[in-house]
Design a protein around this motif. Structure first.
Motif, PDB file in Angstrom:
ATOM      1  N   TYR A 211       0.860  -1.184   0.000  1.00  0.00           N
ATOM      2  CA  TYR A 211       0.000   0.000   0.000  1.00  0.00           C
ATOM      3  C   TYR A 211       0.897   1.237   0.000  1.00  0.00           C
ATOM      4  O   TYR A 211       2.090   1.146   0.318  1.00  0.00           O
ATOM      5  N   PRO A 212       0.327   2.389  -0.319  1.00  0.00           N
ATOM      6  CA  PRO A 212       1.155   3.599  -0.318  1.00  0.00           C
ATOM      7  C   PRO A 212       1.735   3.883   1.075  1.00  0.00           C
ATOM      8  O   PRO A 212       1.116   3.529   2.083  1.00  0.00           O
ATOM      9  N   ALA A 213       2.900   4.526   1.088  1.00  0.00           N
ATOM     10  CA  ALA A 213       3.492   4.929   2.371  1.00  0.00           C
ATOM     11  C   ALA A 213       2.607   6.004   2.998  1.00  0.00           C
ATOM     12  O   ALA A 213       2.064   6.861   2.291  1.00  0.00           O
ATOM     13  N   VAL A 214       2.449   5.919   4.314  1.00  0.00           N
ATOM     14  CA  VAL A 214       1.658   6.926   5.030  1.00  0.00           C
ATOM     15  C   VAL A 214       2.507   7.525   6.149  1.00  0.00           C
ATOM     16  O   VAL A 214       3.487   6.919   6.590  1.00  0.00           O
ATOM     17  N   GLU A 215       2.118   8.719   6.577  1.00  0.00           N
ATOM     18  CA  GLU A 215       2.789   9.308   7.738  1.00  0.00           C
ATOM     19  C   GLU A 215       1.983   8.956   8.984  1.00  0.00           C
ATOM     20  O   GLU A 215       0.752   9.092   8.994  1.00  0.00           O
ATOM     21  N   THR A 216       2.681   8.511  10.026  1.00  0.00           N
ATOM     22  CA  THR A 216       1.989   8.234  11.289  1.00  0.00           C
ATOM     23  C   THR A 216       2.496   9.205  12.342  1.00  0.00           C
ATOM     24  O   THR A 216       3.684   9.535  12.373  1.00  0.00           O
ATOM     25  N   ILE A 217       1.590   9.682  13.166  1.00  0.00           N
ATOM     26  CA  ILE A 217       1.985  10.587  14.246  1.00  0.00           C
ATOM     27  C   ILE A 217       1.596   9.929  15.564  1.00  0.00           C
ATOM     28  O   ILE A 217       0.432   9.571  15.764  1.00  0.00           O
ATOM     29  N   HIS A 218       2.583   9.713  16.414  1.00  0.00           N
ATOM     30  CA  HIS A 218       2.337   9.058  17.698  1.00  0.00           C
ATOM     31  C   HIS A 218       2.346  10.091  18.820  1.00  0.00           C
ATOM     32  O   HIS A 218       3.080  11.072  18.751  1.00  0.00           O
ATOM     33  N   ARG A 219       1.516   9.826  19.819  1.00  0.00           N
ATOM     34  CA  ARG A 219       1.585  10.632  21.047  1.00  0.00           C
ATOM     35  C   ARG A 219       1.715   9.652  22.199  1.00  0.00           C
ATOM     36  O   ARG A 219       0.953   8.678  22.269  1.00  0.00           O
ATOM     37  N   ASP A 220       2.663   9.901  23.096  1.00  0.00           N
ATOM     38  CA  ASP A 220       2.922   8.963  24.203  1.00  0.00           C
ATOM     39  C   ASP A 220       3.076   7.542  23.680  1.00  0.00           C
ATOM     40  O   ASP A 220       2.505   6.593  24.248  1.00  0.00           O
ATOM     41  N   ASN A 221       3.803   7.386  22.586  1.00  0.00           N
ATOM     42  CA  ASN A 221       4.094   6.062  22.010  1.00  0.00           C
ATOM     43  C   ASN A 221       2.886   5.378  21.364  1.00  0.00           C
ATOM     44  O   ASN A 221       2.961   4.224  20.969  1.00  0.00           O
ATOM     45  N   ILE A 222       1.733   6.048  21.282  1.00  0.00           N
ATOM     46  CA  ILE A 222       0.545   5.417  20.686  1.00  0.00           C
ATOM     47  C   ILE A 222       0.168   6.181  19.424  1.00  0.00           C
ATOM     48  O   ILE A 222       0.193   7.418  19.405  1.00  0.00           O
ATOM     49  N   CYS A 223      -0.221   5.423  18.411  1.00  0.00           N
ATOM     50  CA  CYS A 223      -0.619   6.058  17.152  1.00  0.00           C
ATOM     51  C   CYS A 223      -1.796   7.011  17.406  1.00  0.00           C
ATOM     52  O   CYS A 223      -2.809   6.641  17.992  1.00  0.00           O
ATOM     53  N   HIS A 224      -1.631   8.239  16.939  1.00  0.00           N
ATOM     54  CA  HIS A 224      -2.650   9.276  17.146  1.00  0.00           C
ATOM     55  C   HIS A 224      -3.314   9.607  15.801  1.00  0.00           C
ATOM     56  O   HIS A 224      -4.540   9.584  15.681  1.00  0.00           O
ATOM     57  N   LEU A 225      -2.497   9.864  14.791  1.00  0.00           N
ATOM     58  CA  LEU A 225      -3.006  10.279  13.485  1.00  0.00           C
ATOM     59  C   LEU A 225      -2.255   9.577  12.362  1.00  0.00           C
ATOM     60  O   LEU A 225      -1.072   9.252  12.513  1.00  0.00           O
ATOM     61  N   VAL A 226      -2.947   9.370  11.255  1.00  0.00           N
ATOM     62  CA  VAL A 226      -2.287   8.853  10.043  1.00  0.00           C
ATOM     63  C   VAL A 226      -2.694   9.749   8.882  1.00  0.00           C
ATOM     64  O   VAL A 226      -3.875  10.118   8.758  1.00  0.00           O
ATOM     65  N   TRP A 227      -1.720  10.142   8.068  1.00  0.00           N
ATOM     66  CA  TRP A 227      -2.015  10.909   6.851  1.00  0.00           C
ATOM     67  C   TRP A 227      -1.586  10.079   5.643  1.00  0.00           C
ATOM     68  O   TRP A 227      -0.459   9.596   5.589  1.00  0.00           O
ATOM     69  N   ALA A 228      -2.505   9.929   4.702  1.00  0.00           N
ATOM     70  CA  ALA A 228      -2.208   9.088   3.533  1.00  0.00           C
ATOM     71  C   ALA A 228      -2.584   9.820   2.240  1.00  0.00           C
ATOM     72  O   ALA A 228      -3.612  10.475   2.217  1.00  0.00           O
ATOM     73  N   PRO A 229      -1.820   9.704   1.185  1.00  0.00           N
ATOM     74  CA  PRO A 229      -0.490   9.095   1.177  1.00  0.00           C
ATOM     75  C   PRO A 229       0.507  10.032   1.844  1.00  0.00           C
ATOM     76  O   PRO A 229       0.177  11.180   2.127  1.00  0.00           O
ATOM     77  N   PHE A 230       1.724   9.514   2.073  1.00  0.00           N
ATOM     78  CA  PHE A 230       2.786  10.318   2.660  1.00  0.00           C
ATOM     79  C   PHE A 230       2.981  11.580   1.836  1.00  0.00           C
ATOM     80  O   PHE A 230       3.105  11.525   0.614  1.00  0.00           O
ATOM     81  N   ARG A 231       2.977  12.724   2.506  1.00  0.00           N
ATOM     82  CA  ARG A 231       3.085  14.004   1.784  1.00  0.00           C
ATOM     83  C   ARG A 231       4.490  14.567   1.961  1.00  0.00           C
ATOM     84  O   ARG A 231       4.998  14.677   3.076  1.00  0.00           O
ATOM     85  N   LEU A 232       5.091  14.914   0.837  1.00  0.00           N
ATOM     86  CA  LEU A 232       6.422  15.510   0.903  1.00  0.00           C
ATOM     87  C   LEU A 232       6.291  16.924   1.436  1.00  0.00           C
ATOM     88  O   LEU A 232       5.372  17.649   1.098  1.00  0.00           O
ATOM     89  N   SER A 233       7.216  17.314   2.299  1.00  0.00           N
ATOM     90  CA  SER A 233       7.172  18.679   2.813  1.00  0.00           C
ATOM     91  C   SER A 233       8.564  19.264   2.705  1.00  0.00           C
ATOM     92  O   SER A 233       9.474  18.626   2.179  1.00  0.00           O
ATOM     93  N   ASP A 234       8.753  20.483   3.226  1.00  0.00           N
ATOM     94  CA  ASP A 234      10.053  21.117   3.074  1.00  0.00           C
ATOM     95  C   ASP A 234      11.190  20.351   3.763  1.00  0.00           C
ATOM     96  O   ASP A 234      12.344  20.505   3.415  1.00  0.00           O
ATOM     97  N   ILE A 235      10.840  19.484   4.751  1.00  0.00           N
ATOM     98  CA  ILE A 235      11.947  18.742   5.373  1.00  0.00           C
ATOM     99  C   ILE A 235      12.311  17.468   4.620  1.00  0.00           C
ATOM    100  O   ILE A 235      13.348  16.884   4.838  1.00  0.00           O
ATOM    101  N   ASP A 236      11.425  17.025   3.748  1.00  0.00           N
ATOM    102  CA  ASP A 236      11.738  15.789   3.034  1.00  0.00           C
ATOM    103  C   ASP A 236      11.305  15.922   1.575  1.00  0.00           C
ATOM    104  O   ASP A 236      10.322  15.340   1.165  1.00  0.00           O
ATOM    105  N   GLN A 237      12.083  16.681   0.858  1.00  0.00           N
ATOM    106  CA  GLN A 237      11.708  17.050  -0.503  1.00  0.00           C
ATOM    107  C   GLN A 237      11.897  15.948  -1.539  1.00  0.00           C
ATOM    108  O   GLN A 237      11.404  16.064  -2.644  1.00  0.00           O
TER     109      GLN A 237
END
Ligand code: ATP
Ligand code: MG
Ligand code: MG
Length: 413
Positions: A211-237
């Protein structure tokens, strides 16, 4: 559709979503879980329930005697019992294979194995639960040091980030990690810029798809949010990054693990574009929930197709973008906002109120699909449900997600 019966060890939300997918193809499922009212059992006939632990040899044998294919929705099952089933019930196939589950359920063995087949990993080492051993590991790997339980760890419950080497901090870490009753290992802290996940599926014929790569955002070691597909931003061009993440994940599954089904590959992205593997789950995964609404075939559909030897479905994302918000049980702290008293029931009352509000917002948000798991008791960090939002673009999805995130922040105070 398929005359084969699928047995699922574990009846939580992953089992429930697997059972929901199975119902579309009229695939009979039998669920083994200690909870008589477990989320997966709530959506299948009671004649298909087995009440008992997925760590109980006799119950696993009973499940095996009623099905053609066994699978898991959790890796913390009794592997020896599955190996016995392999011998005693040669007609029952088990996916993922018991050897894969055994390797994965000990996170240290998993890392050693991934390393032995050449997967990219951060430094790690076994460590005893003693101040001397932990101090030595911190000297070698640096601070902060990520200490982890090797087994029975999920939702970050077996993780402790040690920030200092004073005796009080080390004693707190050891106590948190079971006071020496659990085997530990240490990981060097990975200064990731983002976390990524890729669901990989392998069919019985060894076909592998991702499946497409997604960004996962964890809070306190637990998955909080997922954004799909992975979006390129200024830090990872680097435009090749999502494809690279898919390749790293696919290669890891191909090289390291046997058996059909879905594997959830969690990864870290470093600021130099390097990708390291965090861990791999041998089953559908939280960061793949979004595939139900956003992909041509969901991870649950494909897990079933894979283990039954049916043609795999397309893993393509069929919407512009998607986001997934986990609905987690909250801390006791929340209760005081809602009520003067802080009895356990007021905390759960606050959670009920939050779930109701989030669901209500989702029901009036275009593209939003709330999923509630039917868990009676909420507690801190417990996954109670999730909401997936789809849209034509990443911007639209984020805009649609915003009221949900505001509601959450209001509750958190
Ligand atoms: P899961 O529910 O995914 O099985 P888990 O309990 O096995 O979780 P991990 O995946 O090991 O826990 O870690 C949870 C989160 O903690 C990671 O997603 C990441 O945010 C953070 N984390 C884990 N290991 C490291 C590390 N070495 N460096 C930095 N952050 C880390
Ligand atoms: Mg894990
Ligand atoms: Mg994890």
């Amino acid at each position: 559709m398929s005359p084969k019966v699928v047995g699922i060890l574990g009846g939580g939300q992953l089992g429930r979503m697997l059972a929901a997918s199975a119902s579309l193809l009229n695939i009979p499922v039998v669920v083994l879980d200690v909870g008589v009212d477990a989320p997966a059992k709530q959506i299948i006939a009671s004649s298909s329930h087995i009440d008992g632990s997925f760590r109980d040899k006799e119950k696993i044998a009973e499940l095996a005697s009623r099905v053609d294919v066994l699978t898991v929705e959790i890796e913390h099952v009794d592997v020896e019992a599955l190996e016995t089933v392999q011998e005693s019930h040669p007609n029952v196939s088990i996916h993922p294979s018991p050897s894969t589950i055994r390797l994965i359920q000990d996170k240290f063995f998993q890392k050693e194995h991934l390393s032995s087949v050449g997967c990219p990993l951060g430094p790690f080492q076994a460590v005893d639960a003693t101040p001397e051993a932990i101090t030595q590991a911190a000297k070698e790997l640096g601070l902060p040091l990520m200490l982890k339980s090797r087994t029975m760890a999920y939702d970050g419950r077996g993780n402790y980030l040690l920030r200092s080497l004073d005796s009080e901090s080390i004693a707190t870490a050891i106590k948190f990690l079971g006071s020496g009753s659990r085997k530990l290992y240490a990981e060097k802290w990975v200064p990731f810029v983002k976390e990524l996940a890729v669901m990989v599926v392998r069919g019985l014929d060894e076909t592998v798809a991702s499946y497409p790569a997604v960004e996962t955002i964890h809070r306190d070691n637990i998955c909080h949010l997922v954004w799909a597909p992975f979006r390129l931003s200024d830090i990872d061009q680097d435009p090749a990054l999502p494809t690279k993440a898919e390749r790293v994940a696919r290669e890891a599954v191909e090289k390291a693990f046997k058996g059909a089904g879905v594997f959830g590959v969690e990864m870290f992205l470093l600021n130099n574009g390097e990708i390291l593997i965090n861990e791999i789950a041998p089953r559908p995964h939280n960061s793949g929930h979004y595939t139900i609404e956003a992909c041509e075939s969901s991870q649950y559909d494909n897990h079933l197709r894979a283990i039954l030897g049916l043609p795999l479905g397309s893993t393509r994302i069929k919407v512009g973008a998607a986001g997934m918000l986990n609905i987690l049980g909250s801390s006791d702290g929340q209760s005081s906002k809602i009520s003067e008293s802080s009895s356990p029931s007021s905390s759960s009352f606050a959670d009920d109120l939050l779930i109701e509000k989030l669901t209500h917002i989702a029901l009036s948000t275009p593209g939003a699909s709330p999923h509630l798991y039917g868990k009676a008791q909420s507690r801190k960090g417990r996954k109670m449900g999730h909401i997936t939002i789809v849209g034509t673009s990443d911007a639209e999805v984020r805009e649609r997600m915003a009221p949900l995130l505001s509601c959450l922040s209001e509750f958190e105070g």
